[in-house]
Design an enzyme around this catalytic site. Structure first.
Site, mmCIF file in Angstrom:
data_model
loop_
_atom_site.group_PDB
_atom_site.id
_atom_site.type_symbol
_atom_site.label_atom_id
_atom_site.label_comp_id
_atom_site.label_asym_id
_atom_site.label_seq_id
_atom_site.Cartn_x
_atom_site.Cartn_y
_atom_site.Cartn_z
ATOM 1 N N LYS A 79 15.521 -24.410 -44.098
ATOM 2 C CA LYS A 79 15.167 -24.269 -45.518
ATOM 3 C C LYS A 79 15.406 -22.817 -45.928
ATOM 4 O O LYS A 79 15.195 -21.899 -45.115
ATOM 5 C CB LYS A 79 13.693 -24.654 -45.666
ATOM 6 N N SER A 154 8.878 -29.607 -51.444
ATOM 7 C CA SER A 154 9.916 -28.663 -51.809
ATOM 8 C C SER A 154 11.066 -28.587 -50.795
ATOM 9 O O SER A 154 12.137 -28.089 -51.149
ATOM 10 C CB SER A 154 9.308 -27.268 -51.974
ATOM 11 N N SER A 178 5.210 -30.209 -48.469
ATOM 12 C CA SER A 178 6.652 -30.003 -48.636
ATOM 13 C C SER A 178 7.548 -30.399 -47.478
ATOM 14 O O SER A 178 8.763 -30.443 -47.635
ATOM 15 C CB SER A 178 6.922 -28.543 -48.996
HETATM 16 N N1 GLN Z 1 4.264 -30.107 -54.126
HETATM 17 C C1 GLN Z 1 3.347 -29.096 -53.717
HETATM 18 C C2 GLN Z 1 3.414 -27.932 -54.681
HETATM 19 O O1 GLN Z 1 4.115 -28.019 -55.609
HETATM 20 C C3 GLN Z 1 3.606 -28.685 -52.316
HETATM 21 C C4 GLN Z 1 4.565 -27.595 -52.127
HETATM 22 C C5 GLN Z 1 4.710 -27.119 -50.715
HETATM 23 O O2 GLN Z 1 4.195 -27.708 -49.774
HETATM 24 N N2 GLN Z 1 5.410 -26.004 -50.564
HETATM 25 O O3 GLN Z 1 2.787 -26.936 -54.528
#
Ligand code: GLN
EC number: 6.3.5.7
Length: 489
Positions: A79, A154, A178
């Site tokens: 990532k 994400s 994420s």
């Molecule tokens: N969807 C969650 C957020 O928007 C999780 C994001 C993550 O785990 N980086 O914060």
């Protein structure tokens, strides 16, 4: 190749059996990326030169008859918030445009030392804030199962790449879901390790008390193989504890008599197909000799607001460093330093990141600190206790990963609150620092994958991966359906 058998091990045995050289394997992946990445948008940076150089080293070792390390020669991705020396790391934000780290994140250092073949860096929501990958400054990543749907977020680019057969595995980060949510959306396996198990040195921080790095793979065994290589203690990360790293050797342990906790709080408001798939999984576990026990997690109702208050508060502090002086992008014209910082941040950060910085600054400001931040911290304690009590009665908790399946493209740009609500099942374990693995367990009416989580007690990765692997075997990997496209061996 059967989809639920280890891809990593079968690729390695092909390399060792000289059926294919590592250079040929790497080239095949790079060709597949050239062909399919334009439609998936999984990769934001390709690294063919570094990949082929690593492949050459592996081929030399093979020619000398040397044994390979567990992940040696396997093409993979990271990532784009995991720092890679001499390779851009953008967090998919304009503000990090042109930024090239001068050091490697520990996880990448560990893999690089064993000649992992990095194919490129993958797409993500800007600074890991989002659930669809669509807050990325490069645009979203598509779901390999249906290109009109998102890969999730994400770590959407990792899931899109691995699901689309453009990498054998990848590392993502999980602050509130994420890793697990995109794994669930793309029919993959994703592990959020215990807080402290995997070093975060070199992971660009979003919310430091919640962030963890973990693998996304096509099957449970590969997740265990990768996790075992990255869960080492690291003196460079003050929150690092490290872990045993022996999960792969426990996958086949018997699961008869294990107690699986079912909490009604996790089963509310699900899409009917998701609910049906979870009910079916419960029956499968019962047939495997596990015992289902009803547990109660009353404090779960606070998890979502607690997560969004704490995550935004920590983000507002962590992202203070992007001032146009130290990293990346800087506004072209300005009157003075203050004006430069203001213009840089206004143009460099996207809308969602700005919203979270503003929310975070608000909940930390004097006058509101007690009402929001402090209250959220106290409630965090209640959520930790609620899980601790639950684990007195069960070995693992079974829950959906997401109440729904992959969103159609554009869905998350409509109402942020509606999007935040879909994180309800993933955020609790981040709040408590617990490990959880998402594995595929069904398909909806559009044939989009459904995922479920097995949540474990702290450092019980071996236990949840054992339960996950046994489920995959019992169902003969019928939910790990491979899609067409990408590398075909
Ligand atoms: N969807 C969650 C957020 O928007 C999780 C994001 C993550 O785990 N980086 O914060």
């Amino acid at each position: 190749m059967l989809d639920y058998l280890s891809q990593i091990r079968s690729l390695q045995s092909m390399l060792q059996g000289k059926e294919i050289s590592c250079t040929q394997l790497t080239r095949a992946y790079l060709d597949a990326m050239d062909r399919d990445n334009p439609k998936l948008n999984a990769y934001v940076t390709a690294t063919p030169d570094a990949a082929l150089a690593a492949a050459k080293r592996v081929d030399e070792k093979l020619a000398n008859g040397e044994a390979l390390s567990p992940l040696e020669g396997i093409p993979m991705t990271l990532k784009d918030n995991i720092s890679t020396k001499d390779i851009p790391t953008t967090c998919c934000s304009k503000i990090l445009e042109g930024y090239v780290p001068i050091y490697d994140a520990t996880v990448w250092k560990l893999l690089k030392e064993q000649n992992a073949v990095l194919l490129g860096k993958t797409n993500m929501d800007e600074f890991a804030m989002g659930s669809s990958c669509e807050t990325s400054c490069f645009g979203g990543a598509a779901n390999p199962h249906n290109l009109d749907h998102v890969a999730g977020g994400s770590s959407g680019g990792v899931a899109s790449a691995v699901g689309g057969n453009l990498a054998a595995y990848g590392l993502g980060s999980d602050t509130g879901g994420s890793i697990r949510q995109p794994a669930s959306f793309c029919g993959l396996v994703g592990l959020k390790p215990t807080y402290g198990a995997v070093s975060r040195f070199g992971l660009v921080a979003y919310a430091s008390s919640l962030d963890q790095i973990g693998p996304i793979t096509t099957n449970v065994e590969d997740t265990a193989l990768v996790y075992d290589q990255i869960c080492q203690y690291d003196p460079m990360d003050s929150t690092s504890k490290g872990a045993q790293g022996d999960t792969a050797s426990h996958l086949k342990d018997p699961v008869q008599g294990k107690k699986i906790g079912i909490a009604k709080e996790y089963l509310e408001g699900l899409k009917p197909e998701v609910e049906a798939a979870i009910q079916q999984a419960m029956k499968t576990y019962e047939a495997m000799g596990c015992e289902l026990v009803e547990i109660s997690l009353p404090a779960l109702k606070y998890a979502l607001p607690v997560y969004y208050i704490l995550a935004c508060a920590e983000a507002s502090s962590n992202l203070g460093r992007y001032d146009g002086i130290r990293y990346g992008y800087q506004a072209d014209s300005y009157r003075n330093t203050h004006d430069m910082i203001c213009k840089t941040r206004s143009a460099g950060f996207g809308k969602e990141v700005q919203r979270r910085i503003l929310l975070g600054t608000y909940v930390l400001s004097s006058g509101y600190y007690d009402a929001y931040y402090k209250k959220a911290q106290n409630l965090r304690g209640s959520i930790v206790r609620t899980f601790r009590e639950a684990f007195a009665h069960c070995d693992a908790i079974l829950a959906p990963t997401v109440p729904t399946t992959s969103f159609p493209k554009g869905f998350t740009s409509q109402d942020p609150i509606v999007t935040y609500q879909t994180d309800i099942c993933t955020v609790p374990v981040n709040i408590c620092g617990l490990p959880a693995v998402s594995i595929p367990c069904g398909f909806d009416e559009k044939n989009l994958p459904i995922g479920m989580q097995l949540i474990g007690n702290r450092f019980a990765e071996a236990n949840i991966l054992n339960l996950a692997w046994q489920f995959e075997q019992a169902t003969q990997g019928q939910f790990n359906k491979k899609v067409e496209g990408g590398l075909a061996l």
